[in-house]
Write a protein that holds these residues in place. Structure first.
Motif, short mmCIF file in Angstrom:
data_model
loop_
_atom_site.label_atom_id
_atom_site.label_comp_id
_atom_site.label_asym_id
_atom_site.label_seq_id
_atom_site.Cartn_x
_atom_site.Cartn_y
_atom_site.Cartn_z
N LYS A 109 -44.29 36.27 36.70
CA LYS A 109 -43.12 36.99 37.23
C LYS A 109 -42.05 37.00 36.15
CE LYS A 109 -43.42 34.81 41.71
NZ LYS A 109 -42.64 34.08 42.69
N GLY A 110 -41.26 38.03 36.14
CA GLY A 110 -40.14 38.09 35.21
C GLY A 110 -40.46 38.85 33.94
N PRO A 111 -39.46 38.92 33.06
CA PRO A 111 -39.61 39.70 31.83
C PRO A 111 -40.50 39.01 30.79
CG PRO A 111 -37.50 38.59 31.85
CD PRO A 111 -38.14 38.31 33.18
N ASP A 112 -41.09 39.82 29.93
CA ASP A 112 -41.88 39.29 28.82
C ASP A 112 -40.98 38.51 27.86
OD1 ASP A 112 -43.93 40.71 29.94
OD2 ASP A 112 -44.10 42.17 28.31
N ARG A 113 -41.59 37.61 27.12
CA ARG A 113 -40.89 36.87 26.05
C ARG A 113 -41.58 37.21 24.74
NH1 ARG A 113 -40.41 30.61 27.27
NH2 ARG A 113 -39.16 30.76 25.39
N THR A 114 -40.81 37.43 23.71
CA THR A 114 -41.36 37.70 22.39
C THR A 114 -40.89 36.61 21.44
OG1 THR A 114 -41.38 40.06 22.83
CG2 THR A 114 -41.53 39.39 20.53
N LEU A 115 -41.85 35.97 20.79
CA LEU A 115 -41.56 34.87 19.87
C LEU A 115 -42.28 35.10 18.56
CD1 LEU A 115 -42.10 31.91 22.37
CD2 LEU A 115 -39.91 32.90 21.67
N THR A 116 -41.64 34.71 17.46
CA THR A 116 -42.26 34.79 16.14
C THR A 116 -42.39 33.37 15.61
OG1 THR A 116 -41.26 36.95 15.75
CG2 THR A 116 -42.07 35.76 13.82
N ILE A 117 -43.56 33.02 15.11
CA ILE A 117 -43.82 31.68 14.57
C ILE A 117 -43.47 31.68 13.09
CG2 ILE A 117 -45.55 29.90 14.20
CD1 ILE A 117 -47.09 31.12 16.61
N VAL A 118 -42.50 30.84 12.73
CA VAL A 118 -41.96 30.80 11.37
C VAL A 118 -41.86 29.36 10.88
CG1 VAL A 118 -40.66 32.96 11.68
CG2 VAL A 118 -39.59 30.78 12.23
N GLY A 119 -41.36 29.19 9.66
CA GLY A 119 -41.13 27.87 9.10
C GLY A 119 -39.94 27.18 9.75
N VAL A 120 -39.83 25.87 9.55
CA VAL A 120 -38.79 25.09 10.22
C VAL A 120 -37.37 25.52 9.81
CG1 VAL A 120 -40.23 23.09 10.70
CG2 VAL A 120 -38.95 23.19 8.56
N ASP A 121 -37.19 25.96 8.57
CA ASP A 121 -35.86 26.36 8.13
C ASP A 121 -35.48 27.75 8.62
OD1 ASP A 121 -34.89 24.11 6.43
OD2 ASP A 121 -36.73 24.56 5.33
N GLU A 122 -36.44 28.53 9.00
CA GLU A 122 -36.20 29.90 9.46
C GLU A 122 -36.08 29.98 10.98
OE1 GLU A 122 -38.22 34.31 8.76
OE2 GLU A 122 -39.29 32.53 8.10
N ALA A 123 -36.46 28.92 11.66
CA ALA A 123 -36.46 28.92 13.13
C ALA A 123 -35.05 29.14 13.69
CB ALA A 123 -37.03 27.60 13.65
N ASP A 124 -34.98 29.95 14.72
CA ASP A 124 -33.73 30.25 15.41
C ASP A 124 -34.11 30.74 16.80
OD1 ASP A 124 -31.34 31.19 16.42
OD2 ASP A 124 -30.84 32.40 14.67
N ALA A 125 -34.13 29.84 17.76
CA ALA A 125 -34.58 30.17 19.11
C ALA A 125 -33.78 31.30 19.73
CB ALA A 125 -34.52 28.93 20.00
N SER A 126 -32.50 31.41 19.39
CA SER A 126 -31.68 32.48 19.98
C SER A 126 -32.12 33.87 19.52
CB SER A 126 -30.19 32.26 19.66
OG SER A 126 -29.96 32.41 18.27
N HIS A 127 -32.90 33.92 18.43
CA HIS A 127 -33.44 35.19 17.94
C HIS A 127 -34.96 35.26 18.10
CE1 HIS A 127 -29.47 35.29 15.95
NE2 HIS A 127 -29.59 36.58 16.23
N GLY A 128 -35.53 34.34 18.90
CA GLY A 128 -36.96 34.38 19.17
C GLY A 128 -37.83 33.88 18.05
N ARG A 129 -37.26 33.15 17.09
CA ARG A 129 -38.05 32.60 15.98
C ARG A 129 -38.23 31.10 16.22
NH1 ARG A 129 -34.85 36.47 13.27
NH2 ARG A 129 -33.26 34.95 12.74
N VAL A 130 -39.48 30.67 16.38
CA VAL A 130 -39.76 29.26 16.65
C VAL A 130 -40.53 28.66 15.49
CG1 VAL A 130 -39.69 29.51 19.16
CG2 VAL A 130 -41.85 29.78 17.97
N ALA A 131 -40.24 27.40 15.19
CA ALA A 131 -40.92 26.69 14.11
C ALA A 131 -42.38 26.48 14.49
CB ALA A 131 -40.25 25.36 13.85
N PHE A 132 -43.25 26.54 13.49
CA PHE A 132 -44.67 26.33 13.73
C PHE A 132 -44.96 24.93 14.24
CE2 PHE A 132 -44.05 24.82 9.44
CZ PHE A 132 -44.95 23.78 9.28
N THR A 133 -44.01 24.01 14.09
CA THR A 133 -44.18 22.64 14.57
C THR A 133 -43.75 22.48 16.02
OG1 THR A 133 -41.98 22.09 13.72
CG2 THR A 133 -43.87 21.64 12.27
#
Length: 169
Positions: A109-133
């Motif tokens: 239920k609810g809206p889709d989520r879009t996430l991009t798997i990136v490096g730890v220094d590039e991660a920014d959850a508010s922009h959908g970028r999550v660290a590979f760790t």
């Protein structure tokens, strides 16, 4: 009175260098080409700031403190850049979630989520970028379109379906 309430720090107070995003011991420092470019941009900005502080700091004590802080940040940043292992998302298998993938998750239920798997220094959850760790990235690794992923959220465990995988082709 606590030193936290004093405006001026003493000259002999230690300079605290902010820590970079942590990498678990023994984990490679994977970065996307964008992530490496951002690290290099940050280094250039710190170098510019260092030159500025040398010419504009109000007194010698303040200049010394600011330069120590900048030099510490430059050192940590240089270590991170030197350890970077660039992974070009375009070289990843486009049918499977790997480093650099942008993944669309469909909940029941609810809206889709879009996430991009990136490096730890590039991660920014508010922009959908999550660290590979991150746990969410580890749960998605190796999955294909149509596979389910169970994720712990603030609402409890939720199941998502991998709806799309994109590497920016």
């Amino acid at each position: 009175m606590s030193s936290a309430f004093l405006k001026n720090e003493t000259a002999d107070a230690p300079v605290v260098i902010p820590a970079r995003a942590p990498l678990p011991p023994g984990t490679s420092n994977y970065v996307t080409p964008r992530g490496l470019a951002l690290l290099r941009q940050e280094l250039a900005e710190l170098e510019t700031e260092r030159v500025s502080v040398q010419h504009t700091a109000p007194d010698e004590t303040e200049r010394t403190r600011q330069l120590a802080l900048i030099n510490g940040r430059v050192g940590a940043l240089n270590q991170r850049i030197a350890s970077a292992s660039v992974v070009d998302p375009a070289t990843q298998p486009h049918t499977e979630v790997r480093f650099g993938a942008t993944v669309t998750l469909q909940p029941k239920k609810g809206p889709d989520r879009t996430l991009t798997i990136v490096g730890v220094d590039e991660a920014d959850a508010s922009h959908g970028r999550v660290a590979f760790t991150a746990p969410i990235a580890r749960a998605m690794q190796g999955k294909r379109i149509g596979d389910s992923v169970a994720l712990r959220t603030m609402k409890g465990e939720e199941t998502y379906t991998i709806a799309a995988i994109d590497y920016g082709f």
